[in-house]
Motif scaffolding. Structure first.
Motif, short mmCIF file in Angstrom:
data_model
loop_
_atom_site.label_atom_id
_atom_site.label_comp_id
_atom_site.label_asym_id
_atom_site.label_seq_id
_atom_site.Cartn_x
_atom_site.Cartn_y
_atom_site.Cartn_z
N THR A 236 0.94 -1.32 0.04
CA THR A 236 0.04 -0.13 -0.12
C THR A 236 0.92 1.18 0.06
O THR A 236 0.41 2.22 -0.73
CB THR A 236 -1.11 -0.09 1.10
N GLU A 258 -9.96 -3.30 1.39
CA GLU A 258 -8.56 -3.08 2.29
C GLU A 258 -9.10 -2.04 3.39
O GLU A 258 -10.43 -2.24 3.66
CB GLU A 258 -7.41 -2.39 1.43
N ARG A 259 -8.30 -1.46 3.86
CA ARG A 259 -8.55 -0.92 5.30
C ARG A 259 -9.11 0.63 4.99
O ARG A 259 -8.69 1.25 4.15
CB ARG A 259 -7.37 -0.69 6.30
N GLU A 262 -6.92 3.53 5.46
CA GLU A 262 -5.83 3.76 4.43
C GLU A 262 -6.61 4.79 3.25
O GLU A 262 -6.14 5.73 2.82
CB GLU A 262 -5.53 2.37 3.85
N ASP A 326 -5.76 -2.19 -5.10
CA ASP A 326 -5.03 -2.78 -3.74
C ASP A 326 -6.45 -3.03 -3.04
O ASP A 326 -7.12 -2.55 -2.61
CB ASP A 326 -4.62 -1.37 -2.99
N ARG B 351 1.35 0.38 11.84
CA ARG B 351 1.07 1.10 10.64
C ARG B 351 0.60 2.62 10.90
O ARG B 351 1.05 3.43 9.86
CB ARG B 351 0.10 0.63 9.82
#
Ligand SMILES: Nc1ncnc2c1ncn2[C@@H]1O[C@H](COP(=O)(O)OP(=O)(O)OP(=O)(O)O)[C@@H](O)[C@H]1O
Ligand SMILES: [Mg+2]
Lengths: 595, 458
Positions: A236, A258-259, A262, A326, B351
């Motif tokens: 990412t 995905e998150r 993000e 992604d 992260r």
């Protein structure tokens, strides 16, 4: 009108669906949830539903729309954030609050917003598909070109000017089938690639500002690349780095499964960052698709198509578009999940048998093309896909099928990530099949023999790997000095060139001229070091040269500072090695070296 | 939807049963099941046909027959009451109070599956949570709204660590409302007692809500338990403005339950027998962490899982790592050496630390120190394995300094007391102290300006 007979997760089976078509968009249940027909047997339809299906009952109705799943293309795409079916998430939030509820509709392009349309053609002009009728300044960076839709040609009877909404007719054409209104907005089915005249060989690099890519494993404009790696290896971050710094006109970033944070990261940080070429906010050239892991899987499956259709549309205007997906693995898993509910005959690891062809079709939509339209326009879509292999093991179907298609392979390495060598792209296993394509560009742009330098650098790193194997058996002491000089230089290459910390304010982006300068200095050091070692200078001495510090500091210099320092460093390097050799000849130096 | 009752159980297998002759059954609808002995069980519709429904039974299917068992479809999806009265209370894995207290009075009932946070509504997490544990604060910083799991192994001290974090975690310079939601899945009585006693001793119990599905409780109930816990957490965070730390332990047990249902349905399995949708299912739990723009509270998740055979590539840690915002990885080797907490920083990651550290959050040099410690420890460990083969004599001087660094790093930086609460400055200073033992030219990850300021302070 059909009737639901079964609901299992995101899949609904409906009867009495005679007259429906494959891939038709349908409205499911009393709440009219959005769905798509993905299977038809007799008058029974299998439908994937793009929204949560809890609470839906057999017996509720299903209505066809007569249209396939499509996207709206026109001004308003830039800076937007959509879910996988192009629902505008900021508008949805205004409507129903912070949590996504189902059954909410909102058009993808704002209907009330007026854009300043500047015509490019005059009344009476003959136009063909793809011709630019006029433009709209969509953002500070993007000039949105309003084109004659594919399949339409004729004479311009009327052409507007000034403030218009996307649904307004901006031109009337006299076609062989009569008058045809052209609006600012086009609608295009997502699963069908948009047409172009001709596909061309990609021959320009897509410069990413990331040294390991541009210098070692370049991607070409219109090319395809995959970046596979286990969790936390840097897919990412790398894709976001490319989204930030690539010399593309338009970025389409797809977050597939995905998150949420993000996507939020992109939304928060892109507007603050400046495009190095235009000085404007990076958000002004970016469109986002965010279908996070907790959003409906069917919409995740669709999101990849929504994204690439938007990318193709901007390509058709003559732009270079870079698209990031992604992660393609989550997309493939969405297919698996839906196919599993259908009780289809599974292929490898439960993925549907059509996995390989879906992946191929997707990457096939990349390319550098001569676009439709009577003027000569070129555009490209570069596709970069993250792959998330289970356990980081590339022997699984998504990785394998992807690697058969893509031309660039950036192999992320868990070991490198653990030691915080970022980007954790393994220089021995990665490859690019565009080296020859982009070689010419480097030559003409930097006047340097980029390819030889790069090949030499890779050979040095290869040599390092072989020597490391020996060190593991006998220890570093046992190596002859020239080989230790290779290790020393290779370490320099890794630490001072390949490592590039995304969060460093300067090093986050490295201009191509600076890249080649850095590479030259390090290779110069390497040649000198090996030569000196051969002439009997111990590596311990070479290691103490002050120039090493300047080399380690290159990353932190801006491109301008680096350009200024370059000659000085070259000179410093030469002088310091000369000095070592001179001292070697002078007896006084002997004692110093023998320690 | 109205409730309807049937006596038409056609089939029972594993945790599932099929009821026939039904009509108007909704996908996801809740059912109450009364067995011939009068026991009441609960279930949820997994597959809804016109005249047939497949139901997963939370308490297990023991005692259900195909003649006399009554099935009542409740006409609604699974809901759980929310309200401030849940604080200080202990519930079963199904949400019944088990602390002897009265049924709480709820303010509302919420669907336990929640709804996805609109990505455009998220606030990017950036508030540093000081846990007082160096290897976390210094190198894998936790921020409010993050989901940061602990990857552990059988017999490793993850419970102590989680309890210590729950005790010590604070945001510097702030007195804000906080709460802990504890969700035990398949844990033992002792483990449950350890946490509850701990909460009682520290007084945290007043601000805690506990959900317990114990090892001897029905396995399928575990599918529900984290969803109750997260519904409660979301209420406390986003309606009441509290900063909620959610502890989910042990996710491995949760995943086993998921696998059991999948096997019973004869679904095509994904890797190692776990269902192909496990990623999506886990995401529906883990993604319920975060912050929302314009709202005060936050949901921070700390899931715990035990890696089967200490294997980080096993689907449970693997899929978790692919969803969460990092992981803290415990290592048996460090544990054997007596290091507590035995967290190996190398495979660990946060992260979200990037926006939560540095000037204005922790200290300007934080990122650089952290990176340098990583690089040096990785180098030290590489050399350690080299020594195992070639012996220490074959090493260069530089190599020796790394070897010594790695040992000290483990003993002095990672290792700390079970009650030791180190302020962030102490942690960072300790980092510099260790880096001082390396040649200065090796410290390439640190900006030269910090070398001057912190490495050789006057
Ligand atoms: N170029 C880089 N510079 C600095 N840090 C990096 C870089 N690349 C990766 N990282 C670090 O690694 C972490 C993980 O990277 P990233 O989130 O991109 O992994 P990923 O491969 O996408 O993982 P997942 O598959 O779980 O999504 C980042 O949070 C960051 O700390
Ligand atoms: Mg990622």
């Amino acid at each position: 009108m059909g009737r639901i007979v079964r609901i299992t997760g995101p899949v609904v089976i409906a009867d009495d669906m005679r007259g429906s078509e494959m891939y038709e968009l349908v409205r499911v249940g009393d709440e009219q949830l959005m769905g798509e027909i993905i299977g038809l047997t007799g008058d029974r339809a299998t439908i994937q539903v793009y929204e949560e299906t809890t609470g839906i009952k057999p017996g509720e109705k299903v209505e066809g729309t007569g249209r396939p799943l499509s996207v709206e293309l026109g001004p308003g795409l830039i800076g937007a954030i959509y879910d996988g079916t192009q629902r505008p998430l900021t508008v949805i939030r205004e409507k129903v609050g912070d949590m996504i509820r189902r059954g909410v509709f909102a058009p993808a392009l704002p209907r009330e917003k007026k854009w300043d349309f500047v015509p490019r053609v005059k009344k009476g002009a003959e136009v063909v598909e793809g011709d630019v009728l006029g433009t709209v300044k969509e953002s500070k960076i993007v000039e949105h070109r309003i084109m004659v839709p594919p399949g339409v040609r004729g004479k311009v009877l009327e052409i507007s000017e000034g403030q218009h909404k996307v649904e307004d007719v901006i031109a009337v054409l006299e076609t062989s089938e009569g008058k045809k209104n052209v609006r600012m907005m086009q609608i295009w089915p997502v699963r069908r690639a948009r047409p172009f005249k001709e596909k061309l060989e990609p021959n320009l690099p897509l410069l990413t500002g990331q040294r390991v890519a541009d210098t070692f494993f370049p991607i070409a404009k219109g090319g395809t690349a995959a970046i596979p790696g286990g969790f936390g290896t840097g897919k990412t971050v790398f894709l976001q780095q490319v989204a930030k710094w690539a010399d593309a006109d338009i970025i389409t970033y797809i977050g597939a499964g995905e998150r949420g944070n993000e996507m939020c990261d992109v939304l928060v940080h892109f507007p603050e960052l400046k495009d190095p070429r235009t000085g404007e906010s990076l958000m002004d050239r970016t469109a986002l698709i965010a279908n996070t892991s907790n959003m409906p899987v069917a919409a995740r499956e669709a999101g990849v198509y929504t994204g690439i259709t938007i990318a193709e549309y901007f390509r058709d205007m003559g732009y270079d578009v870079a698209l990031m997906a992604d992660s393609t693995s989550r997309w493939a898993e969405a297919m698996r999940e839906i196919s599993g509910r259908l009780e289809e005959m599974p292929g490898e690891e439960g993925f549907p048998a059509y996995l390989a062809s879906r992946l191929a079709e997707f990457y096939e939509r990349a390319g550098r093309v001569r676009t439709l339209g009577s003027d000569e326009r070129f555009g490209s879509v570069t596709v970069l896909g993250a792959v998330s292999p289970p356990g980081g093991d590339l022997s699984e179907p998504v990785s394998q099928n992807t690697l058969r298609i893509v031309k660039v392979f950036w192999a992320l390495d868990t070991g490198l990530a653990y030691r915080r060598h970022f980007p954790a792209i393994n220089w021995l296993t990665s490859y690019s099949m565009y080296i020859n394509n982009v070689q010419e560009w480097w030559k003409s742009k930097t006047n340097e023999d980029w390819k030889s330098l790069r090949d030499e650098a890779i050979a040095m790193l290869q040599k390092e790997a072989e020597l490391e194997e020996i060190v593991k058996l006998v220890g570093p002491d046992a190596l002859p000095e020239p080989e230790r000089a290779v290790l020393e230089s290779a370490r320099m290459m890794r630490e001072d060139f390949l490592q590039q910390f995304a969060l460093h304010e300067v090093d986050t982006y490295c201009a191509p001229e600076k890249q080649i300068g850095m590479l030259k200095i390090i290779m110069e050091f390497y040649r000198n070091a090996v030569e000196a070692a051969k002439r009997g200078i111990p590596v311990e001495e070479i290691r103490k040269l002050p120039v090493k510090e300047s080399i380690a500091g290159m990353k932190r210099l801006t491109a301008e500072e680096f350009a200024k320092q370059y000659r000085k460093m070259e000179k410093q390097l030469r002088e310091q090695f000369d000095y070592l050799l001179r001292m070697k000849r002078a007896p006084a130096a002997e004692d110093k070296c023998s320690g | 939807m109205k409730s309807r009752e049937y006596l038409t159980v056609a089939e029972v297998y594993g945790p599932l049963m099929i009821v026939e002759g039904v009509s108007g059954v909704a996908y996801g609808e809740v059912v109450d099941i009364t067995t011939p002995d009068g026991e009441v069980k609960h279930g949820q519709v997994l597959d809804a046909y016109e005249d047939r429904a497949v139901i997963q039974v939370y308490e297990g299917t023991r005692g259900i027959d195909t003649f006399k068992t009554k099935v009542r479809f409740r006409g609604e999806t699974v809901k759980f009451g929310v309200g401030l009265e849940v604080l200080g209370r202990i519930f079963s894995g199904r949400g019944e109070p088990i602390d002897g207290g009265p049924k709480p009075i709820f303010e509302d009932e919420w669907d336990v599956h929640g709804a996805p946070i609109n990505p455009s509504a998220r606030e990017y997490p950036s508030e540093f949570i000081q846990t007082g544990i160096s290897v976390i604060d210094g190198m894998n910083t936790l921020v409010r709204g993050q989901k940061l799991p602990i990857f552990s192994g059988a017999g490793l001290p993850h419970n102590e660590l989680v309890a210590q974090i729950a005790r010590q975690a604070k945001v510097l310079g702030e007195e804000e409302k906080f709460a802990v939601v504890f969700c035990g899945m398949g844990i033992t009585h002792e483990e449950a007692a350890f946490f509850i006693n701990g909460f009682e001793k520290s007084g945290a119990i007043e601000r805690a809500t506990v959900f317990l599905n114990l090892a001897n409780d029905p396995a399928i109930e575990r599918i529900l338990t984290p969803r109750l816990a997260l519904t409660t957490a979301e209420y406390l965070a986003f309606t009441q403005g509290m900063h909620v730390l959610v502890i989910l332990t042990d996710m491995t047990n949760y995943c086993e339950a998921l696998r059991e249902i999948s096997a019973a349905r004869s679904e095509v399995p994904g890797r190692r027998g776990y269902p192909g949708y496990m990623y999506t299912d886990l995401a529906s739990i883990y993604e319920r962490a975060g912050r929302i723009k314009g709202r005060k509270g936050s949901v921070t998740q700390m899931p715990v899982l035990t890696m089967p055979a200490d294997d980080i590539t096993h689907p449970i840690p693997d899929l978790t790592g692919y969803i969460t915002e990092g992981q803290l990885v415990m290592e048996r080797e460090l544990h054997r050496k007596g290091i507590y907490p035995p967290i190996n920083p190398l495979p660990s990651l946060s992260r979200l630390m990037k926006d939560g550290i540095g000037e204005g959050h922790t200290r300007e040099d934080h990122m650089d120190v952290s990176n340098q410690l990583y690089a040096a420890y990785a180098e030290g460990r590489d050399i350690r394995s080299l020594v195992a083969v070639v012996g220490e004599e074959a090493l260069t001087e530089r190599d020796r300094s790394y070897l010594a660094f790695a040992d000290r790093f483990e003993r002095e930086f990672v290792n700390q007391g079970r009650d030791e609460d180190r302020p962030i400055e102490t942690t960072l200073d300790l980092g510099w102290e260790l880096l001082r033992s390396l040649p200065e030219s090796e410290l390439k990850r640190v900006d030269p300006k910090f070398i001057a300021k912190y490495l050789r302070p006057k």
